[in-house]
Design a protein around this motif. Structure first.
Motif: not given
Length: 239
Positions: A114-128, A1-11
């Motif tokens: 995020x379009x100018x920073x593919x590594x940041x776009x990857x972080x957003x996709x990983x979060x989703x 169960x991972x509803x509350x489980x995110x550890x590493x944040x986007x920022x």
């Protein structure tokens, strides 16, 4: 169960340069306790990065109740789905638990960022992807686990993520959950009725595993709760 489980944040995963660039695109906003940060069904596309405080993500039910999808805190990104797909309304409401400050970035600026920073776009996709996996686990839990097991799992996650030692010492001792959650919120977080959660909490109190009171939620014995969440019997304890 991972509803509350995110550890590493986007920022927290951004480089200092990327964090500065993102801050330059938006403006800080303050939200009062209980106030909405985002509303389900709205058409806005801005994103929020939480800078202080906690918020809860939830959706309304047809019967006028709500289902809690997750907790978000400092460094986490909310509202990104509407920014990535601005032609659809917000899919959930985000409400402040206590005062919250957040960086608000217009959707078009965030998309360019995020379009100018593919590594940041990857972080957003990983979060989703993480949140989608969490939703899959939740559906499985609703279909196969008892209210008691779902509640034990949620209490363990809350203790792990938001808990503070309730007394001297560290590791394995009582943990106070901050912010505390009312029984109605716990019920909404595990897809159960308030009555069922009250019954399960009473059983856990009788076993000496949790302590509850007005504005208080303490996990006294985290490890037995973990075993119960996994469907295992905790060892007998001396009385």
């Amino acid at each position: 169960m991972a509803l509350f489980g995110e550890r590493q944040t986007f920022l927290g995963r951004l480089s200092p340069a990327d964090r500065d660039a993102l801050r330059a695109l938006g403006a800080e906003r303050a939200f009062p306790a209980g106030g909405p940060l985002l509303r389900e069904g709205d058409g806005g596309s801005h994103v929020l990065v939480l800078l202080t405080g906690w918020s809860v993500v939830w959706v309304a039910t047809e019967r006028g109740g709500r289902v809690i999808l997750g907790l978000r805190t400092v460094g986490e990104l909310v509202g990104e789905m509407a920014a990535l797909d601005p032609h659809h309304p917000r899919s959930a409401t985000v409400s402040a638990i206590g005062p919250v400050r957040a960086l608000s970035v217009p959707g078009d600026r965030f998309r360019r960022f995020i379009a100018q920073r593919p590594h940041v776009a990857a972080l957003v996709m990983a979060q989703l992807a993480d949140r989608l996996r969490g939703a899959d686990h939740e559906r499985l839990a609703l279909a196969s686990l008892t209210v008691l097991r779902r509640l034990c799992g949620r209490l363990v996650e809350l203790a792990d993520r938001t808990g503070r030692p309730a007394g001297p010492g560290a590791g394995g001792g009582p943990v106070t959950i901050r912010p505390p959650m009312a029984q109605s919120d716990l019920a909404a977080a595990i897809g159960a009725t308030r009555e069922a959660v009250a019954k399960a909490l009473r059983l856990l109190r009788e076993q000496g595993l949790v302590q509850t009171g007005p504005g208080t939620l303490v996990v006294l014995e985290p490890e037995p709760l973990r075993l119960l969440a996994e469907g295992l019997e905790p060892p007998e304890r001396a009385h």
